[in-house]
Design a protein around this motif. Structure first.
Motif, PDB file in Angstrom:
ATOM      1  N   TRP A 216      -5.699   2.409  -4.307  1.00 29.43           N
ATOM      2  CA  TRP A 216      -5.457   3.625  -3.527  1.00 29.43           C
ATOM      3  C   TRP A 216      -5.036   4.791  -4.414  1.00 29.43           C
ATOM      4  O   TRP A 216      -5.385   5.949  -4.137  1.00 29.43           O
ATOM      5  CB  TRP A 216      -4.409   3.352  -2.448  1.00 29.43           C
ATOM      6  CG  TRP A 216      -4.899   2.416  -1.390  1.00 29.43           C
ATOM      7  CD1 TRP A 216      -4.350   1.229  -1.021  1.00 29.43           C
ATOM      8  CD2 TRP A 216      -6.055   2.585  -0.557  1.00 29.43           C
ATOM      9  NE1 TRP A 216      -5.082   0.645  -0.020  1.00 29.43           N
ATOM     10  CE2 TRP A 216      -6.132   1.458   0.287  1.00 29.43           C
ATOM     11  CE3 TRP A 216      -7.025   3.587  -0.453  1.00 29.43           C
ATOM     12  CZ2 TRP A 216      -7.155   1.304   1.227  1.00 29.43           C
ATOM     13  CZ3 TRP A 216      -8.045   3.424   0.485  1.00 29.43           C
ATOM     14  CH2 TRP A 216      -8.101   2.298   1.307  1.00 29.43           C
ATOM     15  N   SER A 217      -4.317   4.512  -5.480  1.00 28.33           N
ATOM     16  CA  SER A 217      -3.942   5.580  -6.408  1.00 28.33           C
ATOM     17  C   SER A 217      -5.187   6.196  -7.055  1.00 28.33           C
ATOM     18  O   SER A 217      -5.287   7.426  -7.190  1.00 28.33           O
ATOM     19  CB  SER A 217      -3.002   5.020  -7.484  1.00 28.33           C
ATOM     20  OG  SER A 217      -2.677   6.011  -8.424  1.00 28.33           O
ATOM     21  N   ALA A 220      -7.021   8.237  -4.401  1.00 28.68           N
ATOM     22  CA  ALA A 220      -6.323   9.506  -4.152  1.00 28.68           C
ATOM     23  C   ALA A 220      -6.553  10.487  -5.293  1.00 28.68           C
ATOM     24  O   ALA A 220      -6.518  11.713  -5.081  1.00 28.68           O
ATOM     25  CB  ALA A 220      -4.833   9.256  -3.965  1.00 28.68           C
ATOM     26  N   THR A 245       4.051   9.104  -3.102  1.00 28.45           N
ATOM     27  CA  THR A 245       3.143  10.197  -3.458  1.00 28.45           C
ATOM     28  C   THR A 245       1.697   9.848  -3.119  1.00 28.45           C
ATOM     29  O   THR A 245       0.935  10.698  -2.650  1.00 28.45           O
ATOM     30  CB  THR A 245       3.262  10.508  -4.960  1.00 28.45           C
ATOM     31  OG1 THR A 245       3.110   9.277  -5.706  1.00 28.45           O
ATOM     32  CG2 THR A 245       4.617  11.118  -5.286  1.00 28.45           C
ATOM     33  N   VAL A 246       1.305   8.595  -3.339  1.00 32.39           N
ATOM     34  CA  VAL A 246      -0.052   8.164  -3.004  1.00 32.39           C
ATOM     35  C   VAL A 246      -0.223   8.107  -1.487  1.00 32.39           C
ATOM     36  O   VAL A 246      -1.259   8.509  -0.949  1.00 32.39           O
ATOM     37  CB  VAL A 246      -0.355   6.786  -3.640  1.00 32.39           C
ATOM     38  CG1 VAL A 246      -1.739   6.298  -3.230  1.00 32.39           C
ATOM     39  CG2 VAL A 246      -0.255   6.875  -5.158  1.00 32.39           C
ATOM     40  N   SER A 249      -0.763  11.632  -0.348  1.00 31.51           N
ATOM     41  CA  SER A 249      -2.067  12.148  -0.778  1.00 31.51           C
ATOM     42  C   SER A 249      -3.194  11.592   0.083  1.00 31.51           C
ATOM     43  O   SER A 249      -4.104  12.325   0.494  1.00 31.51           O
ATOM     44  CB  SER A 249      -2.319  11.803  -2.250  1.00 31.51           C
ATOM     45  OG  SER A 249      -1.415  12.483  -3.092  1.00 31.51           O
TER      46      SER A 249
END
Length: 458
Positions: A216-217, A220, A245-246, A249
């Motif tokens: 997912w990072s 994103a 944060t991810v 996003s």
């Protein structure tokens, strides 16, 4: 019946889509039934679990035959592979490597399906690494898998109308039990991308996507790929904490916040956010149907669910494992009145929502008489615009007991260690600030994207 949808007489074209091709439900069933005929009567079999259709067919065949199956990671080293084969006592190895064992890929298709084994029979033996010793074989029953998938279907409103997309490994709970056996029980289409790249996810049209935080990072970080997932109804993250944060996003780029869930090999998935309702960054939701949770202290005394008290998380319910495989026998699961000590520390809010702080052995730091959750300090560090990744551990300290130490990966901008300490001190209580910050190029991770904090202590 464990694989309910696979045995549904209503056929589904393209029930399975992988880099090897497209497989209708009847074709996958015939393939698996052919394998089942070859291994019938074996006490236990192993599978060379490469990411793709052959592994799904092989494991499905073993489940049809009622033979416990051990997935072996394709990147396992020689010692790990030998340990799994020897420790499990696997009588056969299913593999497409020439001369290695029983071939998986074949033109043959069978028309006879064996009778359904009893629900209490073992289905999978999943090897998992602990903090010490060699990997242990976790024995999971057919009943536990069925209960876990049915509870997730309820929580995620997962139906035969869904198309699931993922590229996760097929030897862990996430990619195998949820990601492969889920569609075979619940129905719908599975698209396995081979590798979980942002491009592969963006090019696959699905209603549900599974990923670990690393996946997912990366998605994103590629806005075009993330926006391509906007039509989906569910983005599920698990196997490790998803950075806030991810989370934010993804919510901004796709129009929906991801669903986080919690579980482990020994318990399958026990806690999750729901398809309908809140999705909160840093929290994994509520217990699934059939699951109870509680927090206890080091002596086993119950702790309050007040949202701030950190305790050791215990679970019990319908998805617990049978025990560990040792020497051809199963050592019963270490349960106390049905409760399993997960080894994780957490908080539970008055509304039942869970926040996983981390492993008791590495993420509960006892410093200067205080108990500090590493995750809270990591979240504060990640608020700094120059911090890309952070891992916090307790290092031995003669005065404090443990010294809060942060390992930080920057995004390329130069930041002094003292500035990062001050940044956290402004946002958290003084005793929660790192006493030391070490700037590193990357954090050590395993195949599922979990940071291996024990390696930071070396």
């Amino acid at each position: 019946m464990l694989l309910t949808a696979l045995l549904d007489p209503a056929d589904l074209d393209d029930a399975l889509v992988t880099p090897e091709g497209r497989f209708a439900r009847h074709d996958l069933l015939g393939w698996a039934a052919s394998i089942a005929a070859d291994i019938a009567g074996a006490p236990i079999v192993a599978v060379h679990a490469t990411p793709g259709a052959p592994t799904i067919a092989a494991i499905t065949g073993a489940l049809l035959a009622g033979v416990p199956v051990v997935p072996i990671p394709p990147d396992a080293g020689v010692l790990e592979r030998e340990h799994i084969l020897r420790d499990s006592g696997a009588a056969l190895l299913l593999s497409d490597v020439p001369g290695e064992g029983v071939p998986i890929s074949r033109a043959a298709r069978a028309t006879t399906v064996p009778a359904e084994p009893v629900s209490a029979a073992p289905a999978l033996v999943l090897y998992t690494s602990g903090t010490t010793g060699k990997p242990k074989g976790v024995v999971v029953s057919r009943a536990a898998i069925a209960a876990g998938l049915d509870a997730l279907a309820e929580a995620w409103e997962w139906t035969a109308a869904d198309t699931l997309v993922h590229g996760l490994p097929l030897y862990h709970v996430h990619g195998l039990v949820l990601g492969a056996l889920g569609p075979l029980r619940i129905g719908g289409r599975l698209i396995h991308t081979g590798r979980p790249t942002p491009e592969a996810y963006a090019q696959s049209s699905g209603t549900m996507y599974f990923g670990v935080p690393t996946v997912w990072s990366r998605i994103a970080g590629r806005p075009a790929a993330a926006k391509a997932l906007a039509p989906a109804r569910l983005l599920v993250s698990g196997s490790a904490p998803l950075p806030a944060t991810v989370f934010r996003s993804l919510a901004e780029l796709t129009g929906q916040a991801p669903v986080e869930r919690y579980g482990m090999t020994e318990t399958l998935i026990t806690v999750s956010a729901r398809a309908t309702g809140d999705r909160r960054p840093g929290q994994v939701g509520l217990p699934l149907t059939g699951i109870e949770t509680r927090l206890v202290d080091e002596s086993g005394a119950a702790l309050p669910a007040d949202g701030s008290t950190i305790g050791q998380l215990q679970v019990r319910g319908t998805t617990m494992f049978d025990g560990y495989l040792r020497g051809g026998a199963v050592d019963p699961a270490p349960l106390t009145d049905g409760w399993y000590a997960t080894g994780d520390v957490a908080t539970i809010g008055p509304d039942g929502w869970h926040r996983i702080v981390g492993r008791a052995s590495t993420d509960l730091i006892k410093t200067g008489g205080y108990r500090v959750g590493a995750g809270e300090v990591e979240d504060a560090l990640l608020l700094h615009p120059a911090v890309r990744e952070a891992a916090v551990i307790g290092m031995p300290d003669p005065d404090l007991g443990e010294r809060i130490t942060a390992f930080v990966v920057l995004d390329g901008r130069a930041v002094a260690e003292s500035d990062l300490i001050a940044f956290v001190a402004e946002r958290l209580a003084a005793h929660k600030r790192p006493r030391a910050v070490r700037l590193v190029g990357e954090l050590p991770r395993n195949a599922m994207g979990k940071v291996q904090k024990t390696r930071l202590k070396g």
